[in-house]
Write an enzyme that holds these catalytic residues in place. Structure first.
Site, PDB file in Angstrom:
ATOM      1  N   SER A   1      36.673  44.934  43.680  1.00  0.00           N
ATOM      2  CA  SER A   1      37.092  45.417  45.002  1.00  0.00           C
ATOM      3  C   SER A   1      35.926  46.038  45.758  1.00  0.00           C
ATOM      4  CB  SER A   1      38.196  46.457  44.858  1.00  0.00           C
ATOM      5  OG  SER A   1      39.188  46.009  43.978  1.00  0.00           O
TER       6      SER A   1
HETATM    7  N1  SAH Z   1      40.049  46.743  39.387  1.00  0.00           N
HETATM    8  C1  SAH Z   1      39.118  45.637  39.313  1.00  0.00           C
HETATM    9  C2  SAH Z   1      39.376  44.538  40.308  1.00  0.00           C
HETATM   10  C3  SAH Z   1      40.635  43.838  40.000  1.00  0.00           C
HETATM   11  S1  SAH Z   1      40.837  42.189  40.567  1.00  0.00           S
HETATM   12  C4  SAH Z   1      37.683  46.117  39.392  1.00  0.00           C
HETATM   13  O1  SAH Z   1      37.441  47.315  39.507  1.00  0.00           O
HETATM   14  O2  SAH Z   1      36.790  45.266  39.296  1.00  0.00           O
HETATM   15  C5  SAH Z   1      42.473  41.995  39.952  1.00  0.00           C
HETATM   16  C6  SAH Z   1      42.582  41.768  38.478  1.00  0.00           C
HETATM   17  O3  SAH Z   1      43.954  41.756  38.155  1.00  0.00           O
HETATM   18  C7  SAH Z   1      42.018  40.439  38.023  1.00  0.00           C
HETATM   19  O4  SAH Z   1      41.004  40.656  37.072  1.00  0.00           O
HETATM   20  C8  SAH Z   1      43.230  39.719  37.410  1.00  0.00           C
HETATM   21  O5  SAH Z   1      42.904  38.979  36.246  1.00  0.00           O
HETATM   22  C9  SAH Z   1      44.127  40.888  37.066  1.00  0.00           C
HETATM   23  N2  SAH Z   1      45.549  40.546  36.938  1.00  0.00           N
HETATM   24  C10 SAH Z   1      46.318  39.750  37.735  1.00  0.00           C
HETATM   25  N3  SAH Z   1      47.580  39.698  37.261  1.00  0.00           N
HETATM   26  C11 SAH Z   1      47.614  40.490  36.144  1.00  0.00           C
HETATM   27  C12 SAH Z   1      48.630  40.827  35.217  1.00  0.00           C
HETATM   28  N4  SAH Z   1      49.882  40.384  35.309  1.00  0.00           N
HETATM   29  N5  SAH Z   1      48.304  41.658  34.203  1.00  0.00           N
HETATM   30  C13 SAH Z   1      47.043  42.130  34.062  1.00  0.00           C
HETATM   31  N6  SAH Z   1      46.039  41.832  34.902  1.00  0.00           N
HETATM   32  C14 SAH Z   1      46.317  41.024  35.945  1.00  0.00           C
END
Ligand code: SAH
Length: 217
Positions: A64
């Site tokens: 993000s």
């Molecule tokens: N917080 C992160 C950015 C997240 S991007 C950072 O600091 O870099 C969103 C993430 O959510 C992705 O890596 C994706 O794989 C994860 N995601 C999506 N659906 C999910 C689920 N049901 N359970 C766990 N992770 C999930």
């Protein structure tokens, strides 16, 4: 090779961008000053780690934008006693920021590779109060529940029921809601004795919360 004064300028610009976009909580700013975002962005985009922009990471996901990380962290009102769950580890950057503010951080991602790489970064920074798991975070983390704070960094259409259930009374959850390709809103949910109070904070854009573990490895 970057010399010290160049690094100091870069850091100052990074913090200035955060402040000008509304990140004003001093504890959050200190945490973001301390945790080097450059350690969480690999490959081609590493040199852009200090810009206030989302960037691509492995598995087609994104780290993000720093100001959004700051605003979400601020909205979560984390205290040093808190046990926090983050859904969507991604690069691990957001979890690392939370680890500076909370007692304990659990973070889950559906991509095994992202969890593995995030753990390497946590180890390199000696962040011993974070535990990362590969799991479908829409079900929360029942074994560690309940949580004082929950932060979701992928967008669901509605707040997932299991996450609401795993929030303590008096707890706060911050999450983006809305369709993945449409406008999403960042929502803050406070759990009271009598129910849940919802607060709409700002428009945001996140990758979708996807069901089930990824089958990419
Ligand atoms: N917080 C992160 C950015 C997240 S991007 C950072 O600091 O870099 C969103 C993430 O959510 C992705 O890596 C994706 O794989 C994860 N995601 C999506 N659906 C999910 C689920 N049901 N359970 C766990 N992770 C999930």
């Amino acid at each position: 090779m970057i010399d010290d004064s160049e690094e100091a300028t870069r850091k100052m610009q990074f913090l200035f961008a955060l402040r000008s976009r509304g990140v004003t909580d001093q504890r959050v700013l200190s945490a973001m000053e301390k945790i080097d975002r450059g350690l969480f962005v690999r490959g081609l985009f590493a040199e852009r780690a200090y810009e206030d922009m989302p960037l691509p990471i492995a598995c087609g996901q994104t780290i993000s934008q720093p100001s959004v990380v700051g605003l979400m962290t601020q909205a979560l009102e984390v205290t040093p006693r808190d046990k926090v769950l983050e859904v969507g580890t991604g690069s691990g950057y957001q979890a690392a920021i939370l680890s500076q503010l909370a007692r304990r951080v659990y973070t889950v991602d559906r991509h095994r590779r992202l969890v593995r790489e995030a753990r390497e970064a946590f180890d390199a920074l000696n962040l011993v109060n974070i535990t990362a798991f590969t799991a479908d975070g829409s079900f929360g983390l029942p074994d560690q529940a309940p949580f004082d704070r929950i932060l979701v960094t992928a967008a669901a259409e509605d707040p997932p029921g299991p996450l609401l259930a795993q929030l303590k009374i008096g707890g706060i959850m911050v999450l983006p809601v809305g369709q993945s390709d449409a406008v999403q809103s960042l929502i803050r949910v406070r759990r009271h004795e009598g129910g849940f109070e919802y607060d709409e904070l700002r428009p945001v854009r996140f990758v979708p919360l996807v069901e089930g573990l990824a089958r990419d490895e």
